[in-house]
Motif scaffolding. Structure first.
Motif, PDB file in Angstrom:
ATOM      1  N   GLU A 120      29.581  18.930 -10.991  1.00 36.85           N
ATOM      2  CA  GLU A 120      28.016  18.049 -11.748  1.00 36.85           C
ATOM      3  C   GLU A 120      27.190  17.438 -10.579  1.00 36.85           C
ATOM      4  OE1 GLU A 120      27.517  18.098 -14.115  1.00 36.85           O
ATOM      5  OE2 GLU A 120      28.719  18.845 -16.205  1.00 36.85           O
ATOM      6  N   SER A 121      25.825  18.105 -10.280  1.00 37.07           N
ATOM      7  CA  SER A 121      25.635  17.821  -9.564  1.00 37.07           C
ATOM      8  C   SER A 121      24.701  15.930  -9.299  1.00 37.07           C
ATOM      9  CB  SER A 121      24.556  18.531  -9.066  1.00 37.07           C
ATOM     10  OG  SER A 121      23.372  17.652 -10.416  1.00 37.07           O
ATOM     11  N   GLY A 122      24.800  15.373  -9.730  1.00 40.44           N
ATOM     12  CA  GLY A 122      24.552  13.668  -9.657  1.00 40.44           C
ATOM     13  C   GLY A 122      25.496  13.521  -9.652  1.00 40.44           C
ATOM     14  N   ALA A 123      27.253  13.830  -9.822  1.00 37.87           N
ATOM     15  CA  ALA A 123      28.642  13.302  -9.335  1.00 37.87           C
ATOM     16  C   ALA A 123      28.575  13.351  -7.726  1.00 37.87           C
ATOM     17  CB  ALA A 123      29.537  14.206 -10.333  1.00 37.87           C
ATOM     18  N   ILE A 124      28.013  15.129  -7.290  1.00 30.92           N
ATOM     19  CA  ILE A 124      28.948  15.307  -6.246  1.00 30.92           C
ATOM     20  C   ILE A 124      27.923  14.802  -5.622  1.00 30.92           C
ATOM     21  CG2 ILE A 124      28.235  17.074  -4.860  1.00 30.92           C
ATOM     22  CD1 ILE A 124      28.626  19.395  -7.290  1.00 30.92           C
ATOM     23  N   ALA A 125      26.077  14.306  -5.801  1.00 30.12           N
ATOM     24  CA  ALA A 125      26.100  13.204  -4.876  1.00 30.12           C
ATOM     25  C   ALA A 125      26.701  12.123  -4.217  1.00 30.12           C
ATOM     26  CB  ALA A 125      24.489  13.451  -5.385  1.00 30.12           C
ATOM     27  N   ARG A 126      26.390  11.303  -5.502  1.00 29.73           N
ATOM     28  CA  ARG A 126      27.072  10.305  -5.738  1.00 29.73           C
ATOM     29  C   ARG A 126      28.533   9.760  -4.829  1.00 29.73           C
ATOM     30  NH1 ARG A 126      24.172  10.077 -10.594  1.00 29.73           N
ATOM     31  NH2 ARG A 126      22.916   8.070 -11.110  1.00 29.73           N
ATOM     32  N   HIS A 127      29.146  10.760  -4.907  1.00 30.09           N
ATOM     33  CA  HIS A 127      30.284  10.719  -4.608  1.00 30.09           C
ATOM     34  C   HIS A 127      29.696  11.489  -2.470  1.00 30.09           C
ATOM     35  CE1 HIS A 127      33.784  11.599  -2.580  1.00 30.09           C
ATOM     36  NE2 HIS A 127      33.948  13.199  -2.165  1.00 30.09           N
ATOM     37  N   ASP A 135      24.647   5.113   0.105  1.00 31.34           N
ATOM     38  CA  ASP A 135      25.302   4.834  -1.530  1.00 31.34           C
ATOM     39  C   ASP A 135      24.499   3.278  -1.426  1.00 31.34           C
ATOM     40  OD1 ASP A 135      27.059   3.241  -0.259  1.00 31.34           O
ATOM     41  OD2 ASP A 135      28.113   3.932  -2.295  1.00 31.34           O
ATOM     42  N   GLY A 136      23.547   1.949  -0.405  1.00 32.44           N
ATOM     43  CA  GLY A 136      23.138   0.875  -0.183  1.00 32.44           C
ATOM     44  C   GLY A 136      24.314  -0.397  -0.408  1.00 32.44           C
ATOM     45  N   GLY A 137      23.997  -1.543   0.150  1.00 33.93           N
ATOM     46  CA  GLY A 137      24.217  -2.300   1.043  1.00 33.93           C
ATOM     47  C   GLY A 137      25.317  -3.002  -0.220  1.00 33.93           C
ATOM     48  N   ASP A 138      24.309  -3.337  -0.802  1.00 35.45           N
ATOM     49  CA  ASP A 138      25.190  -4.581  -1.919  1.00 35.45           C
ATOM     50  C   ASP A 138      24.925  -4.213  -3.015  1.00 35.45           C
ATOM     51  OD1 ASP A 138      22.836  -5.139  -2.480  1.00 35.45           O
ATOM     52  OD2 ASP A 138      23.117  -7.159  -1.273  1.00 35.45           O
ATOM     53  N   ALA A 139      25.718  -4.570  -4.253  1.00 35.61           N
ATOM     54  CA  ALA A 139      25.552  -4.441  -5.968  1.00 35.61           C
ATOM     55  C   ALA A 139      24.213  -4.014  -5.819  1.00 35.61           C
ATOM     56  CB  ALA A 139      25.754  -5.586  -6.421  1.00 35.61           C
TER      57      ALA A 139
END
Length: 283
Positions: A120-127, A135-139
């Motif tokens: 899954e491309s989205g899961a791969i990109a986020r991983h 993926d961003g600093g804080d929540a």
């Protein structure tokens, strides 16, 4: 965040010791034979997968990204890997379907990261974004990164509208591009450093600029963002490398999807992309 990609390009099969020299010679001959075959003209070519390696000379990578010899759903993960300098093998599949027995959902892309095997491309990109700390600093930033990541996917889903601004897709796309323009901070969409949001939006916007030159003229901040992002050494090198595959008619949004015949390459595939054969682990 990791710095620019400083790893050297290496073809699979380079011997690291005298003991491996014989195997390397066989690998090199296989690669020469593979490369000597006629260049694939489309995804339908009946030939084994090929691989290009981006890794330090003495350290085989833990990460392998497998996708078709297309941009499609494999291009965003490739851009993340290239930008962040994560060593990896880039595997290109053609029409043989050898991935189906081991791909978790029987489809591509597939990412191997040590013992982890995901699809899954989205899961791969986020991983990969988490792995590279983009993926961003804080929540709150992570949530905004996800928001712009989804916007990039929405833009891509309306790519036919870039060729027909008066169509329903064209009007919807214009509205989304205006939203992106209003939220573009210059070099970044979230915070003050590169995130997955930037990579995903670059991927969508750069494709628009490629298939419809001048289409970003009404959006000066987006146009400047794409130019600046593409000028980063790691991205500039990748865009002109053998790892970058040409577009096909099915991907440019100019015509309805036409199945397998629509996956004919619009430009010749670079020899380095298909020169080195690859086999799945354990094959």
């Amino acid at each position: 965040v990791l710095g620019p990609n400083t790893y050297m390009l290496r073809r699979v099969g380079i011997a690291a010791s005298v003991a491996a020299a014989g195997a390397a010679t066989l690998q090199r001959r296989a690669a020469e034979s593979h490369a000597a075959a006629p260049a694939p003209e489309s995804l339908a070519a009946q030939r084994p997968p090929s691989v290009v390696r981006v890794a330090p000379l003495d350290d085989p990578p833990d990460v392998t990204l497998e996708y078709f010899a297309l941009r499609g759903l494999g291009e965003l993960p490739r851009l993340i890997l290239e930008l962040t300098g994560i060593p990896y093998d880039s595997v290109y599949h053609f029409g043989t379907g050898v991935y189906k027995p081991y791909a978790p959902f029987g489809q591509l892309p597939v990412l191997r990261d040590g013992p982890l095997l995901i699809c899954e491309s989205g899961a791969i990109a986020r991983h990969l974004a988490r792995k590279a700390c983009i993926d961003g600093g804080d929540a709150a930033d992570k949530a905004r990164v996800d928001m712009f990541f989804e916007l990039a996917k929405d833009l891509t889903s309306k790519k036919s509208g870039i060729h027909d601004p008066a169509s329903a897709d064209g009007k919807r796309l214009a509205a989304m591009l205006a939203t992106a323009e209003a939220n573009c901070g210059g070099a970044h969409f979230v915070g003050s450093s590169t995130t997955l949001a930037d990579v995903a939006l670059f991927h969508a916007l750069h494709t628009f600029d490629e298939v419809a030159p001048g289409s970003l003229e009404p959006y000066p901040k987006l146009k400047a963002f794409v130019k600046k992002f593409a000028a980063q050494p790691a991205i500039a090198e990748y865009l002109h490398s053998d790892r970058r595959v040409p577009l096909t008619a099915n991907e440019d949004g100019k015509q309805p999807h036409s199945g397998l015949p629509g996956y004919k390459f619009k430009e010749p595939l670079r020899p380095g992309t298909y020169a080195t054969p690859w086999s799945p682990p354990g094959a």
